[in-house]
Design a protein around this motif. Structure first.
Motif, PDB file in Angstrom:
ATOM      1  N   VAL A  68      -6.503  17.602   1.224  1.00  0.00           N
ATOM      2  CA  VAL A  68      -7.597  16.644   1.356  1.00  0.00           C
ATOM      3  C   VAL A  68      -7.278  15.363   0.574  1.00  0.00           C
ATOM      4  O   VAL A  68      -7.675  14.272   0.965  1.00  0.00           O
ATOM      5  CB  VAL A  68      -8.957  17.257   0.937  1.00  0.00           C
ATOM      6  N   GLY A  69      -6.557  15.491  -0.529  1.00  0.00           N
ATOM      7  CA  GLY A  69      -6.122  14.303  -1.261  1.00  0.00           C
ATOM      8  C   GLY A  69      -5.171  13.463  -0.424  1.00  0.00           C
ATOM      9  O   GLY A  69      -5.235  12.234  -0.418  1.00  0.00           O
ATOM     10  N   TRP A  70      -4.288  14.157   0.298  1.00  0.00           N
ATOM     11  CA  TRP A  70      -3.371  13.452   1.200  1.00  0.00           C
ATOM     12  C   TRP A  70      -4.164  12.719   2.273  1.00  0.00           C
ATOM     13  O   TRP A  70      -3.902  11.552   2.565  1.00  0.00           O
ATOM     14  CB  TRP A  70      -2.409  14.453   1.835  1.00  0.00           C
ATOM     15  N   ALA A  71      -5.174  13.392   2.850  1.00  0.00           N
ATOM     16  CA  ALA A  71      -5.995  12.782   3.895  1.00  0.00           C
ATOM     17  C   ALA A  71      -6.761  11.583   3.338  1.00  0.00           C
ATOM     18  O   ALA A  71      -6.887  10.550   4.008  1.00  0.00           O
ATOM     19  CB  ALA A  71      -6.955  13.808   4.489  1.00  0.00           C
ATOM     20  N   PHE A  72      -7.247  11.694   2.090  1.00  0.00           N
ATOM     21  CA  PHE A  72      -7.943  10.556   1.480  1.00  0.00           C
ATOM     22  C   PHE A  72      -6.993   9.387   1.305  1.00  0.00           C
ATOM     23  O   PHE A  72      -7.333   8.253   1.598  1.00  0.00           O
ATOM     24  CB  PHE A  72      -8.561  10.935   0.126  1.00  0.00           C
ATOM     25  N   ARG A  73      -5.788   9.643   0.823  1.00  0.00           N
ATOM     26  CA  ARG A  73      -4.814   8.569   0.637  1.00  0.00           C
ATOM     27  C   ARG A  73      -4.508   7.877   1.960  1.00  0.00           C
ATOM     28  O   ARG A  73      -4.444   6.649   2.039  1.00  0.00           O
ATOM     29  CB  ARG A  73      -3.531   9.099   0.002  1.00  0.00           C
ATOM     30  N   VAL A  74      -4.342   8.668   3.016  1.00  0.00           N
ATOM     31  CA  VAL A  74      -4.095   8.084   4.341  1.00  0.00           C
ATOM     32  C   VAL A  74      -5.281   7.221   4.762  1.00  0.00           C
ATOM     33  O   VAL A  74      -5.117   6.093   5.227  1.00  0.00           O
ATOM     34  CB  VAL A  74      -3.811   9.197   5.382  1.00  0.00           C
ATOM     35  N   GLY A  75      -6.495   7.737   4.584  1.00  0.00           N
ATOM     36  CA  GLY A  75      -7.694   6.969   4.936  1.00  0.00           C
ATOM     37  C   GLY A  75      -7.823   5.704   4.108  1.00  0.00           C
ATOM     38  O   GLY A  75      -8.183   4.641   4.631  1.00  0.00           O
ATOM     39  N   ALA A  76      -7.532   5.787   2.825  1.00  0.00           N
ATOM     40  CA  ALA A  76      -7.609   4.604   1.961  1.00  0.00           C
ATOM     41  C   ALA A  76      -6.564   3.570   2.369  1.00  0.00           C
ATOM     42  O   ALA A  76      -6.842   2.358   2.364  1.00  0.00           O
ATOM     43  CB  ALA A  76      -7.423   5.013   0.497  1.00  0.00           C
ATOM     44  N   ASN A  77      -5.373   4.025   2.728  1.00  0.00           N
ATOM     45  CA  ASN A  77      -4.340   3.087   3.197  1.00  0.00           C
ATOM     46  C   ASN A  77      -4.774   2.404   4.496  1.00  0.00           C
ATOM     47  O   ASN A  77      -4.550   1.211   4.683  1.00  0.00           O
ATOM     48  CB  ASN A  77      -3.011   3.813   3.405  1.00  0.00           C
ATOM     49  N   MET A  78      -5.385   3.176   5.387  1.00  0.00           N
ATOM     50  CA  MET A  78      -5.863   2.576   6.640  1.00  0.00           C
ATOM     51  C   MET A  78      -6.995   1.595   6.362  1.00  0.00           C
ATOM     52  O   MET A  78      -7.099   0.561   7.027  1.00  0.00           O
ATOM     53  CB  MET A  78      -6.308   3.660   7.616  1.00  0.00           C
ATOM     54  N   ALA A  79      -7.852   1.892   5.368  1.00  0.00           N
ATOM     55  CA  ALA A  79      -8.923   0.967   4.994  1.00  0.00           C
ATOM     56  C   ALA A  79      -8.321  -0.342   4.492  1.00  0.00           C
ATOM     57  O   ALA A  79      -8.774  -1.429   4.876  1.00  0.00           O
ATOM     58  CB  ALA A  79      -9.824   1.585   3.934  1.00  0.00           C
ATOM     59  N   ALA A  80      -7.285  -0.249   3.655  1.00  0.00           N
ATOM     60  CA  ALA A  80      -6.634  -1.456   3.143  1.00  0.00           C
ATOM     61  C   ALA A  80      -6.038  -2.266   4.288  1.00  0.00           C
ATOM     62  O   ALA A  80      -6.161  -3.501   4.328  1.00  0.00           O
ATOM     63  CB  ALA A  80      -5.555  -1.082   2.131  1.00  0.00           C
ATOM     64  N   SER A  81      -5.425  -1.586   5.241  1.00  0.00           N
ATOM     65  CA  SER A  81      -4.869  -2.281   6.413  1.00  0.00           C
ATOM     66  C   SER A  81      -5.977  -2.960   7.209  1.00  0.00           C
ATOM     67  O   SER A  81      -5.818  -4.088   7.683  1.00  0.00           O
ATOM     68  CB  SER A  81      -4.121  -1.309   7.316  1.00  0.00           C
ATOM     69  N   SER A  82      -7.098  -2.277   7.349  1.00  0.00           N
ATOM     70  CA  SER A  82      -8.232  -2.833   8.080  1.00  0.00           C
ATOM     71  C   SER A  82      -8.754  -4.083   7.383  1.00  0.00           C
ATOM     72  O   SER A  82      -9.044  -5.090   8.027  1.00  0.00           O
ATOM     73  CB  SER A  82      -9.341  -1.788   8.199  1.00  0.00           C
ATOM     74  N   PHE A  83      -8.851  -4.026   6.057  1.00  0.00           N
ATOM     75  CA  PHE A  83      -9.340  -5.187   5.304  1.00  0.00           C
ATOM     76  C   PHE A  83      -8.370  -6.357   5.420  1.00  0.00           C
ATOM     77  O   PHE A  83      -8.787  -7.505   5.574  1.00  0.00           O
ATOM     78  CB  PHE A  83      -9.558  -4.829   3.833  1.00  0.00           C
ATOM     79  N   ARG A  84      -7.064  -6.071   5.361  1.00  0.00           N
ATOM     80  CA  ARG A  84      -6.068  -7.138   5.527  1.00  0.00           C
ATOM     81  C   ARG A  84      -6.178  -7.761   6.909  1.00  0.00           C
ATOM     82  O   ARG A  84      -6.126  -8.976   7.072  1.00  0.00           O
ATOM     83  CB  ARG A  84      -4.653  -6.598   5.311  1.00  0.00           C
ATOM     84  N   ARG A  85      -6.324  -6.906   7.930  1.00  0.00           N
ATOM     85  CA  ARG A  85      -6.418  -7.394   9.305  1.00  0.00           C
ATOM     86  C   ARG A  85      -7.669  -8.252   9.482  1.00  0.00           C
ATOM     87  O   ARG A  85      -7.618  -9.329  10.069  1.00  0.00           O
ATOM     88  CB  ARG A  85      -6.422  -6.200  10.260  1.00  0.00           C
ATOM     89  N   GLY A  87      -9.255  -9.882   7.166  1.00  0.00           N
ATOM     90  CA  GLY A  87      -9.052 -11.131   6.432  1.00  0.00           C
ATOM     91  C   GLY A  87      -8.179 -12.100   7.212  1.00  0.00           C
ATOM     92  O   GLY A  87      -8.459 -13.303   7.266  1.00  0.00           O
ATOM     93  N   ALA A  88      -7.133 -11.580   7.813  1.00  0.00           N
ATOM     94  CA  ALA A  88      -6.247 -12.431   8.617  1.00  0.00           C
ATOM     95  C   ALA A  88      -6.992 -12.989   9.820  1.00  0.00           C
ATOM     96  O   ALA A  88      -6.839 -14.174  10.163  1.00  0.00           O
ATOM     97  CB  ALA A  88      -5.023 -11.638   9.073  1.00  0.00           C
ATOM     98  N   GLU A  89      -7.812 -12.174  10.452  1.00  0.00           N
ATOM     99  CA  GLU A  89      -8.599 -12.651  11.593  1.00  0.00           C
ATOM    100  C   GLU A  89      -9.572 -13.731  11.150  1.00  0.00           C
ATOM    101  O   GLU A  89      -9.729 -14.752  11.822  1.00  0.00           O
ATOM    102  CB  GLU A  89      -9.359 -11.485  12.239  1.00  0.00           C
TER     103      GLU A  89
END
Length: 183
Positions: A68-85, A87-89
Motif C-alpha cells: 500500500v505504501g508503494w501504491a501511495f507513492r505511485v499515486g503521489a507521483n501521479m498527483a505531482a505530474s497532474s499538478f505540473r501538467r 500548471g503548464a496548461e
C-alpha cells in the motif's frame, strides 16, 4: 488511516490476493491521497490508477514490505505530474491570452479552403507539388524545377495543366477565380 495500519500489519499478500488487497487498500489510499493533493475526486482517480499499476506488477508488489505504501507513492507521483501538467496548461493559456489578436483572421477550414484542398488532392502528384511550390511557397519556376529535378519549362507546363484542372474541378466561379487570381 486505520485501514492503512491494518493492511500494513498483514503478512505479504499471495498471488491470488490482489482483489483482497484492493478492497483493503482502496479506502485508506483514497483518504491519504485526498489529504496529499486536497481533492477527493482526483484522489479517487489516482488511487484507482495506482491500484491498476499495482495489479500490472502484482508479482513484485505483493512481495514488498508495504504494497500500500508503494501504491501511495505511485499515486503521489501521479498527483505531482497532474499538478505540473495543470500548471503548464495554465501558463500556456495565460501566454495565449497575452498575445495580441491578429488583425485579420482566416479560418483555414472555411468552405472555399476545403474545396481547394480537395481539388489539390485530386491532381496528379507532380502537378500538386508544382502548385504548392509555385503558388504556396512562392518559388520561381527555376527554383521549383530545381527542387523537383525538372526544367523550368516543365514546371510552367505542369502549373498550366494543374490550374486548368483546378478550374474544371472548382466549377463555382468565385472559387475558380480566386484560384487563378491568387496564383
Amino acid at each position: 488511516m486505520r485501514v492503512l495500519v491494518v493492511v500494513e500489519a498483514r503478512a505479504a499478500y499471495g498471488e491470488d490476493d490482489f482483489e483482497r488487497f484492493c478492497r483493503d487498500a482502496h479506502p485508506g489510499l483514497v483518504a491519504a491521497l485526498a489529504h496529499h493533493c486536497g481533492d477527493r475526486f482526483l484522489a479517487e482517480e489516482l488511487a484507482q490508477e495506482a491500484l491498476i499499476r499495482a495489479g500490472d506488477r502484482w508479482t513484485k508488489v505483493r512481495q514488498l514490505d508495504s504494497p500500500v505504501g508503494w501504491a501511495f507513492r505511485v499515486g503521489a507521483n501521479m498527483a505531482a505530474s497532474s499538478f505540473r501538467r495543470r500548471g503548464a496548461e495554465r501558463r500556456a493559456v495565460e501566454r495565449m491570452r497575452a498575445r495580441p489578436l491578429p488583425t485579420e483572421h482566416r479560418d483555414p477550414d472555411a468552405g472555399d479552403a476545403v474545396a481547394v484542398r480537395g481539388a489539390l488532392r485530386a491532381l496528379p502528384e507532380r502537378q500538386r507539388r508544382v502548385v504548392l511550390l509555385r503558388y504556396v511557397l512562392d518559388l520561381s519556376a527555376e527554383q521549383a524545377g530545381a527542387v523537383l529535378g525538372i526544367s523550368a519549362g516543365a514546371v510552367r507546363m505542369q502549373a498550366h495543366r494543374a490550374l486548368a484542372a483546378l478550374q474544371d474541378r472548382l466549377r463555382d466561379d468565385d472559387i475558380a477565380e480566386e484560384v487563378t487570381d491568387g496564383c
